[in-house]
Design a protein around this motif. Structure first.
Motif, PDB file in Angstrom:
ATOM      1  N   PRO A 140      33.504  38.765  34.442  1.00 28.54           N
ATOM      2  CA  PRO A 140      34.637  39.338  33.578  1.00 28.54           C
ATOM      3  C   PRO A 140      35.893  38.767  33.297  1.00 28.54           C
ATOM      4  O   PRO A 140      36.207  37.849  32.110  1.00 28.54           O
ATOM      5  CB  PRO A 140      35.075  40.770  32.971  1.00 28.54           C
ATOM      6  CG  PRO A 140      35.044  41.379  34.189  1.00 28.54           C
ATOM      7  CD  PRO A 140      33.630  40.930  35.288  1.00 28.54           C
ATOM      8  N   ARG A 141      35.804  38.060  34.737  1.00 31.05           N
ATOM      9  CA  ARG A 141      36.907  37.012  35.399  1.00 31.05           C
ATOM     10  C   ARG A 141      36.832  35.421  34.603  1.00 31.05           C
ATOM     11  O   ARG A 141      37.175  34.848  34.534  1.00 31.05           O
ATOM     12  CB  ARG A 141      37.689  36.919  36.420  1.00 31.05           C
ATOM     13  CG  ARG A 141      37.958  38.469  37.207  1.00 31.05           C
ATOM     14  CD  ARG A 141      39.478  38.136  36.928  1.00 31.05           C
ATOM     15  NE  ARG A 141      40.823  39.129  37.209  1.00 31.05           N
ATOM     16  CZ  ARG A 141      41.087  39.884  36.738  1.00 31.05           C
ATOM     17  NH1 ARG A 141      40.631  40.372  35.875  1.00 31.05           N
ATOM     18  NH2 ARG A 141      41.915  41.018  37.621  1.00 31.05           N
ATOM     19  N   LEU A 142      35.659  35.477  34.589  1.00 36.57           N
ATOM     20  CA  LEU A 142      34.510  34.009  34.070  1.00 36.57           C
ATOM     21  C   LEU A 142      34.392  34.132  33.181  1.00 36.57           C
ATOM     22  O   LEU A 142      33.736  32.878  33.022  1.00 36.57           O
ATOM     23  CB  LEU A 142      33.708  33.527  35.138  1.00 36.57           C
ATOM     24  CG  LEU A 142      34.287  34.252  37.026  1.00 36.57           C
ATOM     25  CD1 LEU A 142      32.797  33.928  37.805  1.00 36.57           C
ATOM     26  CD2 LEU A 142      35.011  33.437  37.615  1.00 36.57           C
ATOM     27  N   ASP A 143      34.944  35.291  32.121  1.00 32.47           N
ATOM     28  CA  ASP A 143      33.690  34.910  30.785  1.00 32.47           C
ATOM     29  C   ASP A 143      33.969  33.851  29.966  1.00 32.47           C
ATOM     30  O   ASP A 143      33.265  32.904  29.759  1.00 32.47           O
ATOM     31  CB  ASP A 143      34.268  35.823  29.521  1.00 32.47           C
ATOM     32  CG  ASP A 143      33.582  37.068  30.181  1.00 32.47           C
ATOM     33  OD1 ASP A 143      32.881  36.866  30.954  1.00 32.47           O
ATOM     34  OD2 ASP A 143      33.606  38.285  29.367  1.00 32.47           O
ATOM     35  N   SER A 144      35.916  33.307  30.396  1.00 32.10           N
ATOM     36  CA  SER A 144      35.884  31.811  29.673  1.00 32.10           C
ATOM     37  C   SER A 144      35.740  30.944  30.603  1.00 32.10           C
ATOM     38  O   SER A 144      36.093  30.021  29.823  1.00 32.10           O
ATOM     39  CB  SER A 144      37.688  32.026  29.480  1.00 32.10           C
ATOM     40  OG  SER A 144      38.684  32.305  30.136  1.00 32.10           O
ATOM     41  N   ALA A 145      35.043  30.728  31.511  1.00 31.48           N
ATOM     42  CA  ALA A 145      35.030  29.289  32.165  1.00 31.48           C
ATOM     43  C   ALA A 145      33.657  28.953  32.450  1.00 31.48           C
ATOM     44  O   ALA A 145      32.310  29.397  31.658  1.00 31.48           O
ATOM     45  CB  ALA A 145      35.364  29.999  34.120  1.00 31.48           C
ATOM     46  N   ILE A 154      30.174  26.886  40.470  1.00 33.51           N
ATOM     47  CA  ILE A 154      31.472  25.731  40.040  1.00 33.51           C
ATOM     48  C   ILE A 154      31.697  26.568  38.619  1.00 33.51           C
ATOM     49  O   ILE A 154      31.278  26.841  38.204  1.00 33.51           O
ATOM     50  CB  ILE A 154      30.687  24.351  40.029  1.00 33.51           C
ATOM     51  CG1 ILE A 154      30.137  23.484  41.175  1.00 33.51           C
ATOM     52  CG2 ILE A 154      32.059  23.322  40.076  1.00 33.51           C
ATOM     53  CD1 ILE A 154      29.387  22.377  40.616  1.00 33.51           C
ATOM     54  N   VAL A 155      32.627  26.799  39.292  1.00 32.36           N
ATOM     55  CA  VAL A 155      33.811  27.552  38.379  1.00 32.36           C
ATOM     56  C   VAL A 155      34.722  26.045  37.406  1.00 32.36           C
ATOM     57  O   VAL A 155      35.984  25.816  38.355  1.00 32.36           O
ATOM     58  CB  VAL A 155      34.636  28.532  38.822  1.00 32.36           C
ATOM     59  CG1 VAL A 155      35.007  29.167  37.289  1.00 32.36           C
ATOM     60  CG2 VAL A 155      33.139  29.661  39.411  1.00 32.36           C
ATOM     61  N   GLU A 156      35.081  26.240  36.479  1.00 32.58           N
ATOM     62  CA  GLU A 156      35.539  25.620  35.985  1.00 32.58           C
ATOM     63  C   GLU A 156      36.834  26.009  34.298  1.00 32.58           C
ATOM     64  O   GLU A 156      36.255  26.462  33.937  1.00 32.58           O
ATOM     65  CB  GLU A 156      35.587  24.425  35.211  1.00 32.58           C
ATOM     66  CG  GLU A 156      35.225  23.639  36.052  1.00 32.58           C
ATOM     67  CD  GLU A 156      34.406  22.349  35.675  1.00 32.58           C
ATOM     68  OE1 GLU A 156      33.819  20.955  36.221  1.00 32.58           O
ATOM     69  OE2 GLU A 156      34.053  21.719  34.291  1.00 32.58           O
ATOM     70  N   HIS A 157      38.133  26.694  34.627  1.00 34.81           N
ATOM     71  CA  HIS A 157      38.757  27.536  33.738  1.00 34.81           C
ATOM     72  C   HIS A 157      39.012  26.308  32.673  1.00 34.81           C
ATOM     73  O   HIS A 157      39.738  25.352  33.469  1.00 34.81           O
ATOM     74  CB  HIS A 157      39.856  28.755  34.176  1.00 34.81           C
ATOM     75  CG  HIS A 157      39.612  29.859  35.632  1.00 34.81           C
ATOM     76  ND1 HIS A 157      38.519  30.472  34.038  1.00 34.81           N
ATOM     77  CD2 HIS A 157      38.625  30.285  36.536  1.00 34.81           C
ATOM     78  CE1 HIS A 157      38.153  31.803  35.421  1.00 34.81           C
ATOM     79  NE2 HIS A 157      38.384  31.436  36.719  1.00 34.81           N
ATOM     80  N   PRO A 158      39.584  27.271  31.916  1.00 33.74           N
ATOM     81  CA  PRO A 158      40.671  26.445  30.497  1.00 33.74           C
ATOM     82  C   PRO A 158      42.082  25.544  30.940  1.00 33.74           C
ATOM     83  O   PRO A 158      42.176  24.121  30.475  1.00 33.74           O
ATOM     84  CB  PRO A 158      40.836  27.046  29.752  1.00 33.74           C
ATOM     85  CG  PRO A 158      39.599  28.300  29.843  1.00 33.74           C
ATOM     86  CD  PRO A 158      39.117  28.011  30.543  1.00 33.74           C
ATOM     87  N   ASN A 159      42.471  26.577  31.780  1.00 30.25           N
ATOM     88  CA  ASN A 159      43.868  25.654  32.578  1.00 30.25           C
ATOM     89  C   ASN A 159      43.470  25.563  33.672  1.00 30.25           C
ATOM     90  O   ASN A 159      44.730  25.145  33.619  1.00 30.25           O
ATOM     91  CB  ASN A 159      44.673  27.485  32.787  1.00 30.25           C
ATOM     92  CG  ASN A 159      44.192  28.390  34.179  1.00 30.25           C
ATOM     93  OD1 ASN A 159      42.791  27.804  34.516  1.00 30.25           O
ATOM     94  ND2 ASN A 159      44.787  29.603  34.527  1.00 30.25           N
TER      95      ASN A 159
END
Length: 437
Positions: free
Chosen positions: A334-339, A375-380
């Protein structure tokens, strides 16, 4: 023949222009399932199968290390002691290996690893090598025109034949005219574009699609420019009339030579052969497959640099890895939902039911490989790569992978950990159609 090639190339370039991708990429790629997802989005239809991070637009997907293009991979994979110390605190004991690259600040990269040189059976993660092989061969055939390569991916359609059969994974077949989605196994008569077969291979991890695209990479290498005018009968005659040893050697070269060009050694990542048994009718295996977190990290870092074949190919392969389908295992955190996540998972297990009659799926007691590359890319602005491989017997490690995903994300985003809900390892709940090996 040359004149025909020029005419075909002109027609394709005229119809396509320059390619872009994800959900808004149907017109550029012809991948039918994207048409349905885009239609849902435009019609404001509620669709809960994919999280917020799966809705990036074409223009949003970029290479994160383009400004480090001239740096050698050896210079980039230098461990940061503090980062590595934090990482090792959360790694479970036993058969886990991992490499992590924090790319949030491209001018101050942070790399950490644990047992990164240990080899594992990569399972479906090895399909990335097939993806690379196809793009490598297209570059050889069309070295001066990216538009031509894209055109062929969209417009050349090939049938499955026996190569794609025998796999339990289903594929999404969307009928645009009828607005109907069907999920089913590949059958011999299936005919899709190269782009769609690649999407079936990567997005839903269909083994048959992987063997089909492996076959096409071999045919590109064998026929050169004549590949563009090849039909199924000529292709099958080639396999019938060429010795098994020659075909096996070609298959091995086509998928592994591009890895060696990237400085990835044989003991770091190697693909041994096809993904379906019927494909072994003419093409044999050459040793087993192996992957290591370090070898996989070498690939993904160079992909982000734009150094896997060329900038255009690197970006397009990244787009194909962008997950716009359900998320599983590591990516399900769930930590990656917005990523945005660019993801491939793979598993390979074996049960000895004489020892344990209840030995279950993804919980092998002989071996039990589970691998995640992401590869993870967060909005921040936080961006990072993780290559995680494990071989924990008698346990489905999907939950452990998902838990580690949350803990690693917290390390990289430590400034905001206090604002997030506490994450605890819990029993992993598979989707009813989840199956990826």
């Amino acid at each position: 023949m040359k004149a025909k090639y020029i005419v075909l190339a002109v027609l394709i370039v005229t119809s396509l222009g320059f390619i872009k991708y994800p959900i808004d990429g149907y017109e550029a790629t012809g991948i039918a399932r994207l048409y349905q997802l885009r239609k849902f989005q435009l019609d404001s239809v509620k669709y809960t199968r994919i999280p917020a991070g799966a809705y990036k637009k074409l223009t949003d997907i970029k290479l994160s290390l383009a400004n480090r293009k001239d740096d050698s991979i050896q210079d980039l994979l230098i461990s940061d002691r503090d980062f590595e110390r934090k990482l090792k605190r959360i790694i479970p004991s036993g058969s886990y290996s991992i490499s992590v690259m924090d790319m949030s600040n491209p001018d101050n990269l942070k790399y950490a690893a644990h047992r990164e040189n240990v080899g594992y059976q990569p399972g479906s993660v090895g399909k990335i090598a097939v993806l690379l092989a196809v793009f490598d061969q297209l570059q050889r055939l069309c070295p001066d025109s990216w538009e031509d390569r894209v055109g062929y991916l969209k417009n050349i359609k090939v049938t499955s034949r026996y190569w794609g059969t025998g796999d339990h994974h289903t594929i999404p077949v969307y009928d645009i005219e009828e607005d109907r989605l069907t999920k089913r196994k590949v059958v011999a008569s299936d005919k899709f574009s190269l782009y769609e077969w690649l999407d079936h291979m990567v997005s839903v991890s269909n083994n048959g699609a992987a063997s089909i695209m492996y076959r096409e990479a071999m045919l590109m290498a064998a026929f050169g420019q004549d590949y563009f005018f090849l039909d199924a009968e000529k292709a099958e005659n080639y396999f019938k009339e060429t010795s098994r040893d020659s075909l096996t050697n070609l298959a091995n070269t086509v998928v592994n030579e591009p890895l060696r060009k990237l400085g990835i050694e044989e003991n770091e990542w190697k693909l041994g052969g096809m993904f379906t048994r019927p494909a072994g009718k003419y093409v044999g295996r050459k040793g087993g497959s192996i992957g290591t977190p370090k070898g996989l990290m070498k690939f993904l870092v160079q992909l982000e640099q734009g150094n896997v074949i060329d900038t255009e190919s690197s970006l397009e392969m990244k787009r194909l890895l962008y997950l716009t389908d359900r998320r599983i295992r590591y990516a399900k955190s769930p930590r990656l939902d917005s990523a945005a996540v660019y993801f491939k998972s793979g598993s390979y297990y074996k049960c000895d039911r004489a020892k344990n009659p209840d030995c279950g799926s993804y919980a092998g007691n002989v071996f039990n490989y589970m691998n995640s590359v992401i590869i993870v890319e967060h909005p921040n602005g936080l961006k990072y790569i993780v290559c995680l491989m494990s071989n924990v017997l008698n346990k489905n490690s999907a939950g452990a992978h998902m838990y580690l995903a949350s803990k690693i994300d917290d390390i990289i985003d430590e400034a905001n950990v206090s604002k997030k809900p506490i994450i605890k390892e819990e029993e992993y709940k598979s989707d009813k159609d989840e199956s990826d090996n």
